[in-house]
Design a protein around this motif. Sequence first.
Motif, PDB file in Angstrom:
ATOM      1  N   PRO A  89      32.792   0.444  76.510  1.00 19.16           N
ATOM      2  CA  PRO A  89      31.605   1.044  77.099  1.00 19.16           C
ATOM      3  C   PRO A  89      31.377   1.025  78.606  1.00 19.16           C
ATOM      4  N   PRO A  90      30.902   1.896  79.333  1.00 23.52           N
ATOM      5  CA  PRO A  90      31.011   1.997  80.949  1.00 23.52           C
ATOM      6  C   PRO A  90      30.670   0.782  81.592  1.00 23.52           C
ATOM      7  N   GLU A  91      29.861  -0.070  80.871  1.00 24.90           N
ATOM      8  CA  GLU A  91      29.169  -1.405  81.593  1.00 24.90           C
ATOM      9  C   GLU A  91      30.346  -2.493  81.771  1.00 24.90           C
ATOM     10  N   ALA A  92      30.968  -2.502  80.562  1.00 22.05           N
ATOM     11  CA  ALA A  92      32.305  -3.364  80.532  1.00 22.05           C
ATOM     12  C   ALA A  92      33.339  -2.797  81.594  1.00 22.05           C
ATOM     13  N   TYR A  93      33.605  -1.700  81.810  1.00 19.27           N
ATOM     14  CA  TYR A  93      34.654  -1.025  83.089  1.00 19.27           C
ATOM     15  C   TYR A  93      33.861  -1.525  84.368  1.00 19.27           C
ATOM     16  N   LEU A  94      32.787  -1.280  84.554  1.00 12.58           N
ATOM     17  CA  LEU A  94      32.113  -1.638  85.772  1.00 12.58           C
ATOM     18  C   LEU A  94      32.269  -3.024  86.207  1.00 12.58           C
TER      19      LEU A  94
END
Length: 264
Positions: free
Chosen positions: A40-45
């Motif tokens: 998910p994008p949150e993990a990438y951020l």
Amino acid sequence: MADTLFDPPTAAPGDYHAHVFQAGVAATEHPRYVPEYAAPPEAYLKQLDAHGLAWGTLIQPSFLGTDNSYLLAALQQYPQRLRGVIVIDDVNPSATFNALGGFVKDGFVALHEAGVRGVRLNLIGRQMPDLAGLAWAPILRFMESLDWHLEFQAKADQQIEIADLLPKLPEDLKIVIDHYGLPQTSLEVELGEHPLFDLVEEAGERLWVKASGPYRCGPGAARAMHDELEFRGFTRFVPGSDWPHTRFEEKCDGAWDGFGGSEE
């Protein structure tokens, strides 16, 4: 020709190559690989924060095909931190943009405002689309006008095709080659014959190389390619983490080396 690949959300350092997706979801027939975990994008951020990077670029993964909805949702949720590169239909490239805006121009504007800055062609196991044909002509002109880039994941023989196509493409359209051009050898004699060198010479300042995914190349080949390109005077590298390193999750050494930040 601008001296940057695209306009980032901020002037601070960022990542030019990563992917987000849901677990076990594919949108293409017979995908080569579908991760059973979520990215998910949150993990990438969190990864960006851990490596001291202000922003990142989401590249549409091959197994999601032209369904860019998850990528676009991430751009909408985090506009100050993300840019995107989408995948469109090879045969009917206008369809992606028409679906958004009623016709190509408005669709392009909508995607640009959402943070999209390029189109990716993953040619692994696929044929080169007819980029010089009538279907692609308006797409490439709009891309050129908005300073988007056309990004290729392509093997060596396909890079010969790209070089042959260059004179038929808009002259200010930026071209990006993924993963160092995927060289498979670090031997000096064999490496020196790689088609990427001819492509770089033919394309001039319009071409950029992603310094990403060294583990997708042969042993030592990415470093050797980088060094040889630099020796020949090439400087237009952009660093990419290739997070979450699909198919190489356990063999992703060096993924963040090009950023100068700390390694987790």
